[in-house]
Design a protein around this motif. Structure first.
Motif, PDB file in Angstrom:
ATOM      1  N   ALA A   5       1.056  -1.382   0.081  1.00  0.00           N
ATOM      2  CA  ALA A   5       0.342   0.043   0.214  1.00  0.00           C
ATOM      3  C   ALA A   5       0.809   1.654   0.094  1.00  0.00           C
ATOM      4  CB  ALA A   5      -1.320   0.204   1.150  1.00  0.00           C
ATOM      5  N   VAL A   7       1.918   4.971  -0.904  1.00  0.00           N
ATOM      6  CA  VAL A   7       1.368   6.906  -0.463  1.00  0.00           C
ATOM      7  C   VAL A   7       2.157   7.819  -1.894  1.00  0.00           C
ATOM      8  CG1 VAL A   7       1.107   8.618   0.673  1.00  0.00           C
ATOM      9  CG2 VAL A   7      -0.223   6.419   1.557  1.00  0.00           C
ATOM     10  N   LEU A  16      -4.428   6.108  -0.151  1.00  0.00           N
ATOM     11  CA  LEU A  16      -3.249   4.952  -0.063  1.00  0.00           C
ATOM     12  C   LEU A  16      -3.380   4.032  -1.353  1.00  0.00           C
ATOM     13  CD1 LEU A  16      -4.136   4.426   3.224  1.00  0.00           C
ATOM     14  CD2 LEU A  16      -1.844   4.435   2.517  1.00  0.00           C
ATOM     15  N   LYS A  17      -2.992   2.978  -1.620  1.00  0.00           N
ATOM     16  CA  LYS A  17      -2.748   2.490  -3.325  1.00  0.00           C
ATOM     17  C   LYS A  17      -1.914   1.510  -3.315  1.00  0.00           C
ATOM     18  CE  LYS A  17      -4.958   6.262  -5.689  1.00  0.00           C
ATOM     19  NZ  LYS A  17      -6.061   6.303  -4.944  1.00  0.00           N
ATOM     20  N   GLU A  44       0.661   7.374  11.191  1.00  0.00           N
ATOM     21  CA  GLU A  44       0.049   7.236   9.832  1.00  0.00           C
ATOM     22  C   GLU A  44      -0.808   7.853   9.150  1.00  0.00           C
ATOM     23  OE1 GLU A  44       1.665   2.436  10.948  1.00  0.00           O
ATOM     24  OE2 GLU A  44      -0.749   2.907  10.731  1.00  0.00           O
ATOM     25  N   ARG A  48      -0.453  10.370   6.313  1.00  0.00           N
ATOM     26  CA  ARG A  48      -0.574   9.437   4.753  1.00  0.00           C
ATOM     27  C   ARG A  48      -1.054  11.551   4.690  1.00  0.00           C
ATOM     28  NH1 ARG A  48      -5.864   8.149   6.661  1.00  0.00           N
ATOM     29  NH2 ARG A  48      -6.504  10.397   6.258  1.00  0.00           N
ATOM     30  N   ILE A  60       6.102   3.764   1.445  1.00  0.00           N
ATOM     31  CA  ILE A  60       4.970   2.771   2.278  1.00  0.00           C
ATOM     32  C   ILE A  60       5.000   2.970   3.627  1.00  0.00           C
ATOM     33  CG2 ILE A  60       5.048  -0.145   2.348  1.00  0.00           C
ATOM     34  CD1 ILE A  60       6.982  -0.023   0.263  1.00  0.00           C
ATOM     35  N   TYR A  98       3.301  -1.053   5.592  1.00  0.00           N
ATOM     36  CA  TYR A  98       2.165  -1.958   4.736  1.00  0.00           C
ATOM     37  C   TYR A  98       2.445  -2.586   3.632  1.00  0.00           C
ATOM     38  CZ  TYR A  98      -0.563   1.488   7.351  1.00  0.00           C
ATOM     39  OH  TYR A  98      -1.738   2.718   7.785  1.00  0.00           O
ATOM     40  N   ILE A 302      -7.308  -1.716   2.409  1.00  0.00           N
ATOM     41  CA  ILE A 302      -6.472  -0.813   3.402  1.00  0.00           C
ATOM     42  C   ILE A 302      -7.224   0.688   4.067  1.00  0.00           C
ATOM     43  CG2 ILE A 302      -4.901  -0.236   1.832  1.00  0.00           C
ATOM     44  CD1 ILE A 302      -4.024  -0.456   5.332  1.00  0.00           C
ATOM     45  N   VAL A 303      -7.893   0.557   2.405  1.00  0.00           N
ATOM     46  CA  VAL A 303      -8.602   2.347   2.342  1.00  0.00           C
ATOM     47  C   VAL A 303      -9.702   2.449   3.539  1.00  0.00           C
ATOM     48  CG1 VAL A 303      -9.928   3.915   1.144  1.00  0.00           C
ATOM     49  CG2 VAL A 303      -7.679   2.990   0.524  1.00  0.00           C
ATOM     50  N   HIS A 306      -7.989   2.955   6.690  1.00  0.00           N
ATOM     51  CA  HIS A 306      -7.649   3.988   7.247  1.00  0.00           C
ATOM     52  C   HIS A 306      -9.422   4.843   7.241  1.00  0.00           C
ATOM     53  CE1 HIS A 306      -3.736   5.597   7.229  1.00  0.00           C
ATOM     54  NE2 HIS A 306      -2.972   3.981   7.117  1.00  0.00           N
TER      55      HIS A 306
END
Length: 323
Positions: A5, A7, A16-17, A44, A48, A60, A98, A302-303, A306
């Motif tokens: 993941a 950024v 987050l990709k 985190e 981000r 990451i 991540y 993960i998105v 968050h």
């Protein structure tokens, strides 16, 4: 290749990709860890959002991870050993947890002997080293003392209540929502105070002598108020910024800190993590002697994880599990 993941630029959870990245290659003095779980941490979220100084993107994220040793060229660890790692620049100076693999200095890797699942192990490293260190290193908590946990429904607040109750302290926790009272009690709190941002008067009505110790996890927004709840000789430890504010405005020590009350802080570190009795804590959590609520997601979620962290709706520690 590995999933990670990443950024690329600061922003909300959607930055987050999930991408394919090369698996890092370790040198001597480094350990390649096959990550099976990692906890989410509010630091985190701040990274981000672009609030962590000196972080360069793409990055990451992830200041902790739990998994097995995939390689340790220096021979510090056996391949397949179950380990955990935190801090030391993870997710900030270099890529963090991540991902399916993370590469860290051997000096910040700790073998875990306790036979527990990844869900539990993934929850513990950063959360427990912070809660344990704040309680026993900074606050010097002792049996029978009255402890106020400000920000009690945060993951660290819940962990601190569990640890303190197990060590026979009397625990009072705060929350902004009355509906979370049972959550606080299940984790170790004996009483709850509804958080309003200004609870000193209510606290003094209930406990006229004041608290022996206060763990301040909300931060600068409530610190001055927390200092008013402590008895002479008591200690307040500022160890969180759940309130989202980093600094005190126009801080005048003589006006803010009552005479005879002590103010300290706790900051996470690799050294503190290595000293934390993680195996002992893990066994207590597994046995049910300490209750830690955990909410799990997969790496592909993960998105969503968050978003839950941003909204403070997890009611426990958020853990990402990786198959």
């Amino acid at each position: 290749m590995m999933r990670a993941a990443v950024v690329h630029s600061p922003g909300g959870p959607g930055v987050l990709k999930l991408e394919q990245r090369p698996v890092p290659k370790p040198d001597k003095g480094q350990v390649l860890i096959r990550v099976h779980a990692f906890g989410l941490n509010r630091s985190e979220m701040f990274t981000r959002q672009g609030h962590s100084p000196d972080v360069e993107f793409p990055r990451i994220l992830g200041i902790e991870a739990a998994g097995v040793v995939a390689a340790a060229p220096g021979g510090e660890f056996s391949e397949g050993a179950v380990v955990a790692t935190v801090m030391g620049g993870m997710g900030r100076k270099f890529d963090g947890g991540y991902a399916e693999y993370t590469l860290v200095p051997a000096s910040q890797v700790k073998v875990v002997q306790a036979d527990i699942g990844w869900e539990i192990l993934g929850a513990l490293p950063e959360m427990m080293q912070t809660a344990w260190g704040a309680l026993f290193s900074s606050l010097r908590l002792e049996k029978g003392e009255k402890l106020l946990v400000r920000g009690g429904s945060s993951s660290i607040g819940l962990a601190a209540a569990a640890i303190a109750r197990y060590h026979d302290a009397f625990v009072v926790s705060t929350s902004r929502s009355q509906s979370r009272e049972q959550l606080l009690r299940d984790s170790g709190a004996q009483e709850m105070i509804l958080e309003s941002g200004s609870i000193a008067e209510e606290a003094r009505k209930r406990y006229p002598d004041g608290f022996d110790k206060v763990l301040e996890l909300v931060g600068a927004t409530t610190l001055a108020d927390s200092l008013k709840t402590v008895k002479k000789g008591g200690i307040v430890c500022a160890a969180g910024i759940a309130g989202g504010k980093w600094v005190l405005d126009e801080f005048t020590p003589n006006a803010v800190i009552p005479s005879g009350v002590y103010l300290t802080t706790y900051a996470s570190s690799v050294e503190a993590f290595m000293e934390t009795p993680l195996d002992e804590i893990a066994r207590l959590v597994k046995s049910g002697a300490m209750h830690i609520p955990i909410k799990t997601f997969g790496l592909a979620e993960i998105v969503d994880a968050h978003r839950v962290m941003d909204d403070s709706t997890a009611e426990g520690k958020i853990v990402i599990l990786i198959d």
